[in-house]
Design a protein around this motif. Structure first.
Motif, PDB file in Angstrom:
ATOM      1  N   ALA A 111     -17.476  -7.215 -48.887  1.00  0.00           N
ATOM      2  CA  ALA A 111     -17.841  -8.506 -49.483  1.00  0.00           C
ATOM      3  C   ALA A 111     -18.936  -8.332 -50.526  1.00  0.00           C
ATOM      4  CB  ALA A 111     -18.300  -9.471 -48.393  1.00  0.00           C
ATOM      5  N   ARG A 112     -19.907  -7.464 -50.246  1.00  0.00           N
ATOM      6  CA  ARG A 112     -20.985  -7.216 -51.210  1.00  0.00           C
ATOM      7  C   ARG A 112     -20.417  -6.610 -52.499  1.00  0.00           C
ATOM      8  NH1 ARG A 112     -25.105 -10.227 -49.206  1.00  0.00           N
ATOM      9  NH2 ARG A 112     -25.597  -9.665 -47.049  1.00  0.00           N
ATOM     10  N   GLU A 113     -19.420  -5.750 -52.367  1.00  0.00           N
ATOM     11  CA  GLU A 113     -18.783  -5.164 -53.550  1.00  0.00           C
ATOM     12  C   GLU A 113     -18.105  -6.250 -54.381  1.00  0.00           C
ATOM     13  OE1 GLU A 113     -16.161  -1.917 -52.757  1.00  0.00           O
ATOM     14  OE2 GLU A 113     -17.595  -0.853 -51.470  1.00  0.00           O
ATOM     15  N   VAL A 114     -17.418  -7.169 -53.703  1.00  0.00           N
ATOM     16  CA  VAL A 114     -16.717  -8.247 -54.398  1.00  0.00           C
ATOM     17  C   VAL A 114     -17.716  -9.158 -55.116  1.00  0.00           C
ATOM     18  CG1 VAL A 114     -15.235 -10.276 -54.103  1.00  0.00           C
ATOM     19  CG2 VAL A 114     -14.765  -8.187 -52.809  1.00  0.00           C
ATOM     20  N   ILE A 115     -18.806  -9.499 -54.441  1.00  0.00           N
ATOM     21  CA  ILE A 115     -19.826 -10.369 -55.035  1.00  0.00           C
ATOM     22  C   ILE A 115     -20.423  -9.709 -56.276  1.00  0.00           C
ATOM     23  CG2 ILE A 115     -22.118 -11.367 -54.678  1.00  0.00           C
ATOM     24  CD1 ILE A 115     -21.281 -11.719 -51.684  1.00  0.00           C
ATOM     25  N   ALA A 116     -20.702  -8.410 -56.180  1.00  0.00           N
ATOM     26  CA  ALA A 116     -21.258  -7.680 -57.330  1.00  0.00           C
ATOM     27  C   ALA A 116     -20.285  -7.694 -58.505  1.00  0.00           C
ATOM     28  CB  ALA A 116     -21.592  -6.245 -56.924  1.00  0.00           C
ATOM     29  N   VAL A 181     -11.876 -11.220 -50.324  1.00  0.00           N
ATOM     30  CA  VAL A 181     -12.481  -9.971 -49.833  1.00  0.00           C
ATOM     31  C   VAL A 181     -11.412  -9.071 -49.215  1.00  0.00           C
ATOM     32  CG1 VAL A 181     -14.083  -8.974 -48.150  1.00  0.00           C
ATOM     33  CG2 VAL A 181     -14.756 -10.987 -49.473  1.00  0.00           C
ATOM     34  N   LEU A 182     -10.521  -9.653 -48.412  1.00  0.00           N
ATOM     35  CA  LEU A 182      -9.463  -8.855 -47.786  1.00  0.00           C
ATOM     36  C   LEU A 182      -8.471  -8.334 -48.828  1.00  0.00           C
ATOM     37  CD1 LEU A 182      -8.717 -10.839 -44.484  1.00  0.00           C
ATOM     38  CD2 LEU A 182     -10.237  -8.898 -44.849  1.00  0.00           C
ATOM     39  N   ALA A 183      -8.201  -9.140 -49.857  1.00  0.00           N
ATOM     40  CA  ALA A 183      -7.310  -8.679 -50.930  1.00  0.00           C
ATOM     41  C   ALA A 183      -7.918  -7.472 -51.636  1.00  0.00           C
ATOM     42  CB  ALA A 183      -7.061  -9.807 -51.923  1.00  0.00           C
ATOM     43  N   TYR A 184      -9.205  -7.535 -51.887  1.00  0.00           N
ATOM     44  CA  TYR A 184      -9.908  -6.414 -52.525  1.00  0.00           C
ATOM     45  C   TYR A 184      -9.861  -5.179 -51.617  1.00  0.00           C
ATOM     46  CZ  TYR A 184     -13.800  -3.725 -54.522  1.00  0.00           C
ATOM     47  OH  TYR A 184     -14.587  -2.738 -55.067  1.00  0.00           O
ATOM     48  N   ALA A 185     -10.021  -5.405 -50.307  1.00  0.00           N
ATOM     49  CA  ALA A 185      -9.984  -4.289 -49.355  1.00  0.00           C
ATOM     50  C   ALA A 185      -8.613  -3.624 -49.340  1.00  0.00           C
ATOM     51  CB  ALA A 185     -10.347  -4.795 -47.955  1.00  0.00           C
ATOM     52  N   ILE A 186      -7.568  -4.416 -49.464  1.00  0.00           N
ATOM     53  CA  ILE A 186      -6.200  -3.875 -49.439  1.00  0.00           C
ATOM     54  C   ILE A 186      -5.941  -3.013 -50.663  1.00  0.00           C
ATOM     55  CG2 ILE A 186      -3.749  -4.494 -49.584  1.00  0.00           C
ATOM     56  CD1 ILE A 186      -4.459  -6.972 -47.838  1.00  0.00           C
ATOM     57  N   VAL A 187      -6.258  -3.521 -51.852  1.00  0.00           N
ATOM     58  CA  VAL A 187      -5.987  -2.745 -53.069  1.00  0.00           C
ATOM     59  C   VAL A 187      -6.924  -1.545 -53.190  1.00  0.00           C
ATOM     60  CG1 VAL A 187      -5.087  -4.741 -54.290  1.00  0.00           C
ATOM     61  CG2 VAL A 187      -7.502  -4.173 -54.521  1.00  0.00           C
TER      62      VAL A 187
END
Length: 413
Positions: A111-116, A181-187
């Protein structure tokens, strides 16, 4: 088959000090390897599928001569009878370990990666802070320390159900952000299973539709035919909150844009207010044409400060300052609602094309018109804002001026 060297004793092995590989006997291909710095280790040199492999068996003297011979015998037996390649096997095990470690990354870290990324892409710090705040409040207590690969539908329900019917709008945003966040984790390869936070065909089967439990409510807007009475009453009020609200109404700007207005953004000569992209919801610079009434208002404001409408004690006016003023004036509308008043007036009382009215509100014009529009139609929008100022300053033809106007001057700070 390699020649079996004469077996060396443990004492003879201990006395070897020359750099290089030394046969120690007892098992074909067993070597004591001495590196440049003097470190010693055991190596089994063996042919596998026609290729020479040097397989490490551990360091000396941590692994004794007897143990090295035992390990070498075991390795040779596995190669001969099981057809394995120990080097390839170790590489695969290492890769599997790295993959497992990647999948063990926590939801909070992703989540922190996505926010950044959102901060870098949009440059909208307020939006990024809202992301961070909602996830910290509602998602992290349940999901934060979990491996993102382990999150299942039951965990999403645990987060959403307590707030789904009581704070529906917030819960909807939390769901959308968890989904992202989960979409980012998947890719990113952190998660292999499906996105369990998606709505359609998933959560819609177990949670009621948000529109059915919390119908969307627009910001309360004052009917535009009541604007004259309101603006007349507002003129009797003193203080920067009142002047900022006047400016907000005249420019159809958002509250935050007006409260943060700086003199450096204003060109009185060109009659334009240029709001930089980092203060806009869209992240893009927006030029606001200023009517004569808006210019007159600005001319009356002190210019010995950075902000045009600072708070009484310095700094920017709070978001609640103008809302509190409306409440004291007994106006059943929100600050944002005046944008709706302007939009309704433009649609019902003028022949203004839709795209000009939308651009006046700094809305993105979609469709074919938006795709081909390159300019910001400033001159046409200037005429529209002049019309708006004239409308709200002109008493209705009936002469029935609203009783909103107050006979006493009130200082609102």
């Amino acid at each position: 088959m390699p020649r079996i060297a004469k077996p060396l004793s443990a004492l003879e092995v201990k006395r070897i000090d020359k750099r290089g590989h030394h046969t120690v006997g007892g098992v074909p291909g067993l070597l004591l390897s001495i590196a440049k710095g003097g470190s010693r280790s055991w190596t089994l040199r063996i042919l596998i599928g026609g290729k020479r492999r040097d397989i490490g068996l551990g360091g000396y003297p941590g692994v004794s001569l007897a143990q090295a011979r035992e390990r070498a015998e075991d390795m040779r037996w596995r190669v001969r009878n099981e057809g394995i390649d120990p080097v390839l096997e170790r590489q695969q095990a290492h890769s599997a370990l790295l993959a497992a470690q990647a999948k063990a990354i926590t939801f909070e870290k992703v989540a922190r990666e996505v926010i950044a990324r959102k901060q870098a892409e949009a440059g909208n710090l307020k939006h990024a802070r809202q992301w961070e705040s909602t996830l910290e409040t509602y998602a992290f207590p349940t999901l934060g320390k979990m491996a993102v690969s382990d999150i299942e539908l039951a965990h999403i329900k645990e987060v959403l159900e307590p707030i789904w019917t009581t704070r529906t709008e917030t819960a909807t945003r939390v769901r959308q952000r968890i989904e992202a966040v989960l979409a980012y984790a998947i890719v990113s390869g952190y998660r292999e299973t499906s996105n369990v936070a998606v709505w359609k065909g998933n959560l819609d089967a177990i949670l009621p539709a948000p529109a059915k439990i919390a119908p969307v409510r627009n910001h309360r807007a004052l009917p535009f035919d009541e604007m004259y009475g309101f603006v007349s009453a507002l003129a009797d009020r003193e203080g920067n909150a009142a002047r900022c609200l006047e400016f907000t109404v005249l420019t159809a700007a958002r509250s935050g844009e007006a409260r943060g207005a700086r003199w450096e953004e204003i060109s009185l000569e060109d009659r334009v207010w240029i709001i930089p992209g980092d203060r806009m919801k869209t992240g893009k610079e927006h030029r606001v044409p200023l009517s004569g009434t808006a210019i007159k208002l600005l001319d009356a404001m002190p210019r010995d400060r950075e902000l045009i409408f600072p708070a009484p004690r310095g700094g920017q006016l709070s978001d609640a300052a103008m809302s509190a003023l409306l409440k004291r004036m007994k106006i059943n509308a929100t600050v944002h609602g005046f944008r709706s008043s302007f939009r309704d007036w433009a649609a019902e009382r003028t022949s203004t094309p839709n795209q000009i009215a939308e651009m006046a509100l700094a809305h993105t014009v979609k469709g074919v018109e938006g795709a081909y529009r390159r300019g910001d139609l400033l001159a046409k929008r200037a005429r529209l804002m002049d019309q708006w100022a004239e409308f709200i300053e002109t008493a209705p033809a009936t002469g029935n001026v609203s009783a909103i106007r107050s006979s006493e001057v009130v200082n609102d700070g």
